[in-house]
Scaffold this active site. Structure first.
Site, mmCIF file in Angstrom:
data_model
loop_
_atom_site.group_PDB
_atom_site.id
_atom_site.type_symbol
_atom_site.label_atom_id
_atom_site.label_comp_id
_atom_site.label_asym_id
_atom_site.label_seq_id
_atom_site.Cartn_x
_atom_site.Cartn_y
_atom_site.Cartn_z
ATOM 1 N N HIS A 189 15.883 -24.745 -37.010
ATOM 2 C CA HIS A 189 16.740 -25.909 -36.768
ATOM 3 C C HIS A 189 15.953 -27.211 -36.933
ATOM 4 O O HIS A 189 16.448 -28.183 -37.514
ATOM 5 C CB HIS A 189 17.313 -25.863 -35.344
ATOM 6 C CG HIS A 189 18.173 -24.676 -35.062
ATOM 7 N ND1 HIS A 189 17.779 -23.669 -34.214
ATOM 8 C CD2 HIS A 189 19.405 -24.340 -35.515
ATOM 9 C CE1 HIS A 189 18.740 -22.767 -34.147
ATOM 10 N NE2 HIS A 189 19.742 -23.138 -34.921
ATOM 11 N N GLN A 238 26.903 -17.312 -45.545
ATOM 12 C CA GLN A 238 27.562 -18.408 -44.836
ATOM 13 C C GLN A 238 27.436 -19.706 -45.630
ATOM 14 O O GLN A 238 28.415 -20.437 -45.819
ATOM 15 C CB GLN A 238 26.929 -18.576 -43.461
ATOM 16 C CG GLN A 238 27.388 -19.793 -42.681
ATOM 17 C CD GLN A 238 26.753 -19.845 -41.309
ATOM 18 O OE1 GLN A 238 27.189 -19.150 -40.409
ATOM 19 N NE2 GLN A 238 25.725 -20.656 -41.143
ATOM 20 N N GLU A 283 19.062 -21.225 -45.519
ATOM 21 C CA GLU A 283 19.324 -20.128 -46.449
ATOM 22 C C GLU A 283 19.245 -18.750 -45.798
ATOM 23 O O GLU A 283 19.585 -17.756 -46.435
ATOM 24 C CB GLU A 283 18.347 -20.202 -47.627
ATOM 25 C CG GLU A 283 18.588 -21.414 -48.520
ATOM 26 C CD GLU A 283 17.659 -21.468 -49.725
ATOM 27 O OE1 GLU A 283 16.705 -20.647 -49.773
ATOM 28 O OE2 GLU A 283 17.877 -22.317 -50.602
ATOM 29 N N LYS A 284 18.827 -18.680 -44.545
ATOM 30 C CA LYS A 284 18.790 -17.363 -43.886
ATOM 31 C C LYS A 284 20.195 -16.773 -43.829
ATOM 32 O O LYS A 284 20.397 -15.596 -44.113
ATOM 33 C CB LYS A 284 18.217 -17.463 -42.471
ATOM 34 C CG LYS A 284 18.106 -16.078 -41.799
ATOM 35 C CD LYS A 284 17.563 -16.173 -40.393
ATOM 36 C CE LYS A 284 18.604 -16.644 -39.413
ATOM 37 N NZ LYS A 284 19.640 -15.588 -39.159
ATOM 38 N N ASP A 285 21.168 -17.590 -43.464
ATOM 39 C CA ASP A 285 22.573 -17.172 -43.489
ATOM 40 C C ASP A 285 23.140 -17.541 -44.868
ATOM 41 O O ASP A 285 23.985 -18.428 -44.990
ATOM 42 C CB ASP A 285 23.358 -17.868 -42.381
ATOM 43 C CG ASP A 285 22.870 -17.473 -41.001
ATOM 44 O OD1 ASP A 285 22.595 -16.280 -40.793
ATOM 45 O OD2 ASP A 285 22.764 -18.347 -40.141
ATOM 46 N N GLY A 311 22.878 -24.278 -30.742
ATOM 47 C CA GLY A 311 21.881 -24.411 -29.690
ATOM 48 C C GLY A 311 20.796 -23.361 -29.781
ATOM 49 O O GLY A 311 20.615 -22.708 -30.803
ATOM 50 N N SER A 335 17.876 -17.282 -33.287
ATOM 51 C CA SER A 335 18.074 -17.297 -31.833
ATOM 52 C C SER A 335 18.160 -15.885 -31.283
ATOM 53 O O SER A 335 17.790 -15.626 -30.136
ATOM 54 C CB SER A 335 19.352 -18.084 -31.492
ATOM 55 O OG SER A 335 19.251 -19.416 -31.951
#
Length: 278
Positions: free
Chosen positions: A43, A157, A152-154, A37, A189
């Site tokens: 997103h 992950q 790709e920021k994370d 969220g 976020s």
């Protein structure tokens, strides 16, 4: 039956696993965008990629408790369900999955990541990626998408989830470029928690590292230069660098060869933790 909000005629709001199974029965070429969220342009970019590549798109909104190693961080995570649904409606998303914790965690298990992967964020956030991998595996089994879209920021992950799911699922992970604001700061976020002067600091760090990555091609003693850059950023007001490292983007091993490598950073501005890679 689906539980539809009256104001969302075309977008199906799925509130539980029963809704999900009925909506997706026999579905093929389905794109999945997992989110917690507080949707932003990052997103939205993932969703647009899914809509281009897949016949139908489902977006989940679920703040996953198991990936937070800090309970305060979990409770303070920004939430705006009404705004999120409005954004998704405008994007003409086909399905939005809003599960509760019992829908996702209806049985217990323990995920382990290899010792070699306990680096970068995994070194400092105990249990974080185990929680991410667990929830992503559960979502993938429930939804069975053809493609899963992740940013790709994370990057760590993305790397860990892809390596785990390729052994467990036929779903394909699609990596999407980091979306940045006009000043080069990766959208997150968590940026909502930054004051104006802190936002300015975060943007200056992004600019410094982006320029730094460009000049490394022409430099020697790269490891020494990275340590000096870490000290420089650490000296900024209210900033504490957790790590600044260069690693190979294919295996995340430490590397001093700029080719096929990325610079990874995690740092705090006050108590707000930010990550990025260049």
């Amino acid at each position: 039956m689906f539980y539809l909000l009256n104001c969302f005629i075309q977008m199906k709001i799925l509130l539980n696993k029963i809704d999900l199974n009925e909506a997706l029965f026999g579905m093929s070429n389905l794109g999945f965008v997992p989110t917690m969220g507080s949707l932003h342009q990052g997103h939205i970019s993932l969703i647009k990629n899914s809509k281009k590549q897949c016949k139908k798109t489902i977006v989940s909104i679920f703040v996953n408790p198991t990936q937070f190693n800090n309970k305060k961080d979990y409770t303070k995570y920004p939430k705006n369900r009404k705004k999120d649904l409005s954004i998704l409606k405008k994007l003409k998303v086909d399905f939005v999955f809003l599960p509760n914790i019992n829908d996702i965690y209806n049985f217990k298990r323990k995920i382990k990541i290899p010792k070699k992967d306990k680096i970068l964020c995994a070194k400092y956030r105990k249990g974080h990626f185990e929680g991410v991998i667990d929830v992503m595996d559960r979502f993938t089994k429930m939804i069975q998408p053809k493609k899963i879209f992740m940013g790709e920021k994370d990057f760590q992950q993305l790397y860990l989830v892809r390596n785990y799911l390729k052994k467990k699922s036929t779903s394909k992970i699609i990596s999407c470029k980091t979306i940045r604001d006009n000043h080069g700061l990766a959208l997150s976020s968590r940026n909502l928690h930054l004051k104006d002067n802190e936002l300015k600091t975060a943007r200056s760090i992004s600019k410094k590292l982006n320029n730094f990555k460009r000049i490394l091609n022409k430099k020697k003693n790269i490891e020494k230069l990275i340590n000096l850059k870490k000290k420089e950023i650490n000296n900024l007001k209210n900033v504490k660098v957790e790590y600044l490292e260069m690693r190979n983007k294919f295996n995340l091993k430490k590397d001093t060869n700029i080719t096929n490598s990325r610079i990874f950073i995690a740092y705090y501005i006050r108590k707000i933790r930010l990550i990025d890679n260049f």
